[in-house]
Structures are given as C-alpha cells and as structure tokens.
Design an enzyme around this catalytic site. Structure first.
Site, short mmCIF file in Angstrom:
data_model
loop_
_atom_site.label_atom_id
_atom_site.label_comp_id
_atom_site.label_asym_id
_atom_site.label_seq_id
_atom_site.Cartn_x
_atom_site.Cartn_y
_atom_site.Cartn_z
N PHE A 1 16.02 -24.94 99.49
CA PHE A 1 17.31 -24.56 100.06
C PHE A 1 17.58 -25.29 101.37
CE2 PHE A 1 16.25 -20.60 97.72
CZ PHE A 1 17.43 -20.43 96.99
N ASP A 2 18.81 -25.71 101.57
CA ASP A 2 19.31 -26.04 102.89
C ASP A 2 19.48 -24.69 103.62
OD1 ASP A 2 20.71 -27.48 105.01
OD2 ASP A 2 22.54 -26.61 104.18
#
Length: 217
Positions: free
Chosen positions: A9-10
């Site tokens: 994930f960002d």
C-alpha cells in the site's frame, strides 16, 4: 485475475487522508522562507510525490532552497502535521479483514519513513503491516520505484502478479509496473483521474469497498 498474496500500500491518499497536515506544513515552510507568491492551485498537487520533487518541480525552488523548505516542512510536520490526518472510511476494517484472510501487507511511501511508522502506530494499523518502507531523511531514496524495489529486496520477494501495488498516483502505478507487480489505482485519493488511467493500471477502484473486493478475490 491472480489471487493477491502480498499487498503493498501507498500511505497518503490510499490509506489515510493527510491533506490538512501536508498543506499546513507546506504553508509553514513557505512562511518561514518568506515566500508568499506561490500558486495556490499547486498545493494539492504537492501531496503524494517526494517532498524534494514537489518543492523543485511544482514551485521552482533552487536546490538549496528545496533543502531548506524540506527542513521547515518537517519541522512543522513532526510536531503537528502528522496527526492532522484520518484513515479513509472503511480502511481499518479492510485491513483487519485482509489480515484475517492471511494477506501479507506492506507500506511503500515517499513520506519520511519515521513519520509513516508513527502514523501507522497512531491508528493502530501497524499490527497488520510486516514492513513500512519510506524515504530516507535526505530524500536520496524517495523515488517510489526505488522504494518498492528496496522493499521487495528486503523481504526477499521476486516480481510476481500475485504481489500488488495499491496507490493513488501515477508514481505508484509506475513503481509497481517497473517492479513487475500487479497494480490497483484508487480514485478517492490525490491523483488525477486522467493520469491514473493513462498509466494503465491493471485494476481501478472507485472507493474503498471496490478496493476491498479486488483484494479478496
């Protein structure tokens, strides 16, 4: 569609909305540098990319002034900006369910790593994350592609379509593709729709619910 076993994930614009904290830190930096003629329409574009890129490319600061602006930004952010932040609706619940299903989750962010770790701990989502990989202090390793590469190497993960990069900007999609991963673009973050779609992500999620459905298939 491959079953995703590993999810990267960002952070900003993907898991949490840190708009207020980043904008306030940015304005503080400009105020400390006595810069008051910056274009207001560029403020939101600043969220997502590395700080150094934003100050130099969006606001045209010199190398020296970029270094100074980053220092001032972090001065405010370390005290106030990091907690002017909130997870998007449904994100904590999604993370808990993905963890229950045995998904292995990581963070790859252009944010200074120390702040990213602090944010995940603050929202008690760190218990779902195997590693947070962020930018180094000098910003010499703030490129998203390089951050993802480093994360994969540290976790001894080979490129695979079963590993997916989830993010809200062009940088996330490019970073995932250049590392041989699947990609999911999220529409609810800070990225521009035309840029995200032009990057040709493998999947596109309009909201957190759609993202969840993609990740559990």
């Amino acid at each position: 569609m491959a079953q995703f076993t590993h999810i990267i994930f960002d952070l900003d614009g993907t898991l949490t909305d840190n708009t207020q904290g980043i904008i306030n830190s940015l304005k503080y930096a400009f105020d400390r540098m006595q810069i008051d003629d910056y274009p207001e329409d560029k403020l939101n574009d600043f969220i997502g990319p590395p700080l150094q890129w934003g100050f130099s490319q969006l606001f045209g600061l010199s190398e020296r002034n970029t270094r100074l602006a980053v220092e001032f930004f972090r001065e405010y952010y370390s005290e106030n900006g990091w907690h002017q932040n909130v997870p998007y609706d449904g994100i904590p619940e999604m993370m808990a369910e993905l963890d229950r299903l045995g998904k292995r989750m990581y963070i790859a962010t252009s944010k200074f790593e120390k702040f990213a770790v602090r944010i995940m701990e603050h929202f008690e989502m760190d218990k779902y994350i195997l590693q947070v990989k962020g930018a180094d202090y000098k910003g010499e390793k703030a490129n998203k592609t390089q951050i993802i590469t480093d994360l994969l190497q540290m976790q001894q993960l080979a490129p695979s379509e079963e590993i997916v990069m989830v993010g809200d900007t062009l940088f996330d999609m490019e970073g995932g593709k250049q590392n041989g991963l699947s990609t999911i673009a999220v529409a609810y973050g800070f990225g521009k729709e035309h840029e995200l779609k032009a990057a040709q992500p493998d999947f596109y999620a309009e909201d957190v619910e759609e993202l969840y459905e993609l990740l559990i298939r």
